[in-house]
Design a protein around this motif. Structure first.
Motif, PDB file in Angstrom:
ATOM      1  N   GLU A  29       8.317  -0.213  -9.470  1.00 44.41           N
ATOM      2  CA  GLU A  29       8.568  -1.081  -8.323  1.00 44.41           C
ATOM      3  C   GLU A  29       8.176  -0.421  -7.013  1.00 44.41           C
ATOM      4  O   GLU A  29       8.499   0.734  -6.782  1.00 44.41           O
ATOM      5  CB  GLU A  29      10.051  -1.451  -8.274  1.00 44.41           C
ATOM      6  N   SER A  30       7.522  -1.205  -6.198  1.00 42.60           N
ATOM      7  CA  SER A  30       7.220  -0.764  -4.850  1.00 42.60           C
ATOM      8  C   SER A  30       8.017  -1.620  -3.874  1.00 42.60           C
ATOM      9  O   SER A  30       9.077  -1.209  -3.417  1.00 42.60           O
ATOM     10  CB  SER A  30       5.718  -0.854  -4.586  1.00 42.60           C
ATOM     11  N   CYS A  31       7.589  -2.839  -3.630  1.00 42.32           N
ATOM     12  CA  CYS A  31       8.210  -3.662  -2.579  1.00 42.32           C
ATOM     13  C   CYS A  31       9.650  -4.067  -2.877  1.00 42.32           C
ATOM     14  O   CYS A  31      10.390  -4.439  -1.968  1.00 42.32           O
ATOM     15  CB  CYS A  31       7.360  -4.897  -2.299  1.00 42.32           C
ATOM     16  N   TYR A  57       7.253   3.715  -4.053  1.00 34.97           N
ATOM     17  CA  TYR A  57       7.013   3.106  -2.758  1.00 34.97           C
ATOM     18  C   TYR A  57       5.767   3.691  -2.097  1.00 34.97           C
ATOM     19  O   TYR A  57       4.969   2.968  -1.520  1.00 34.97           O
ATOM     20  CB  TYR A  57       8.248   3.301  -1.878  1.00 34.97           C
ATOM     21  N   ASN A  59       2.037   5.602  -1.998  1.00 33.24           N
ATOM     22  CA  ASN A  59       0.832   5.661  -2.828  1.00 33.24           C
ATOM     23  C   ASN A  59       0.733   6.965  -3.604  1.00 33.24           C
ATOM     24  O   ASN A  59       0.254   6.980  -4.738  1.00 33.24           O
ATOM     25  CB  ASN A  59      -0.420   5.465  -1.976  1.00 33.24           C
ATOM     26  N   LYS A  62       2.585   6.471  -6.732  1.00 31.76           N
ATOM     27  CA  LYS A  62       1.818   5.598  -7.634  1.00 31.76           C
ATOM     28  C   LYS A  62       0.755   6.417  -8.361  1.00 31.76           C
ATOM     29  O   LYS A  62       0.544   6.258  -9.560  1.00 31.76           O
ATOM     30  CB  LYS A  62       1.171   4.441  -6.858  1.00 31.76           C
ATOM     31  N   ALA A  78      -2.741  -0.722  -2.131  1.00 28.97           N
ATOM     32  CA  ALA A  78      -1.601  -0.712  -3.056  1.00 28.97           C
ATOM     33  C   ALA A  78      -1.251  -2.110  -3.532  1.00 28.97           C
ATOM     34  O   ALA A  78      -0.808  -2.301  -4.664  1.00 28.97           O
ATOM     35  CB  ALA A  78      -0.394  -0.070  -2.385  1.00 28.97           C
ATOM     36  N   VAL A  79      -1.445  -3.096  -2.665  1.00 30.98           N
ATOM     37  CA  VAL A  79      -1.121  -4.485  -3.009  1.00 30.98           C
ATOM     38  C   VAL A  79      -2.386  -5.124  -3.561  1.00 30.98           C
ATOM     39  O   VAL A  79      -3.153  -5.773  -2.846  1.00 30.98           O
ATOM     40  CB  VAL A  79      -0.574  -5.245  -1.781  1.00 30.98           C
ATOM     41  N   ALA A  84      -1.484  -2.853  -9.510  1.00 30.23           N
ATOM     42  CA  ALA A  84      -0.319  -3.375 -10.240  1.00 30.23           C
ATOM     43  C   ALA A  84      -0.496  -3.203 -11.745  1.00 30.23           C
ATOM     44  O   ALA A  84       0.446  -2.811 -12.447  1.00 30.23           O
ATOM     45  CB  ALA A  84      -0.093  -4.844  -9.882  1.00 30.23           C
ATOM     46  N   SER A 104       3.994  -4.799  -6.540  1.00 28.39           N
ATOM     47  CA  SER A 104       3.535  -4.169  -5.307  1.00 28.39           C
ATOM     48  C   SER A 104       3.216  -5.286  -4.326  1.00 28.39           C
ATOM     49  O   SER A 104       2.456  -6.202  -4.654  1.00 28.39           O
ATOM     50  CB  SER A 104       2.296  -3.306  -5.572  1.00 28.39           C
TER      51      SER A 104
END
Length: 171
Positions: A29-31, A57, A59, A62, A78-79, A84, A104
């Protein structure tokens, strides 16, 4: 306003379906900052189907923890779908799970662009059973509302997607 209780109800259903199949689930999970994992672990007995998750959260997390290609982070951001997808595969392998979800996005209120406005979220789901190859699906959403609403909608759609995959793998 999105009702977070919907996420809890879906997490309960997810746990029941995972338990029937003896599958394990995880998230990257990011966002959402761990909100998917929180919904899953709010259900009694979650340890039967959940070992852990990664909140990635930044990069660098990630890349270094989930194995997302640094070139893809730079080229697509990232998005994005490639990021993802790699997040979902990375956490699936790391946690030795059968099913993973990765999110993301841009929850706001800042950070949006014309190309990727606030509310843009990529969700990817990966799954594998036994020796079957990993299957990945990804979808871009454009959620409306404030930061909390974007996050809640992301959690709900992430869990719904996992339930859809489980429906495709009957007991």
């Amino acid at each position: 306003m999105v009702d977070y209780e919907d996420a809890i109800r879906l997490a309960q259903q997810l746990g029941e379906e995972l338990d029937k199949r003896a599958w394990r689930v995880t998230s990257a999970e990011s966002c959402t900052g761990g909100a998917i994992a929180a919904a899953i672990t709010s259900i009694a007995g979650a340890s039967n189907w959940f070992d852990g998750a990664v909140v990635s959260y930044a990069n660098r997390i990630k890349h270094s923890v989930l194995g997302v290609d640094a070139r893809d982070l730079k080229q697509f951001g990232a998005v994005s779908e490639p990021v993802a997808r790699q997040m979902a595969c990375g956490v699936l392998a790391m946690m030795d799970a059968n099913l993973s979800v990765a999110v993301s996005g841009i929850a706001g209120p800042d950070g949006g662009t014309d190309e990727k406005p606030v509310g843009t979220v990529w969700i990817a789901w990966a799954h594998a059973e036994g020796q079957e190859p990993v299957q990945i699906d990804a979808r871009c959403f454009l959620f409306e509302g404030d930061r909390a609403e974007v996050q809640a909608q992301t959690v709900i759609e992430a869990i719904k997607g996992m339930l859809t995959i489980l429906d495709e793998h009957p007991v």
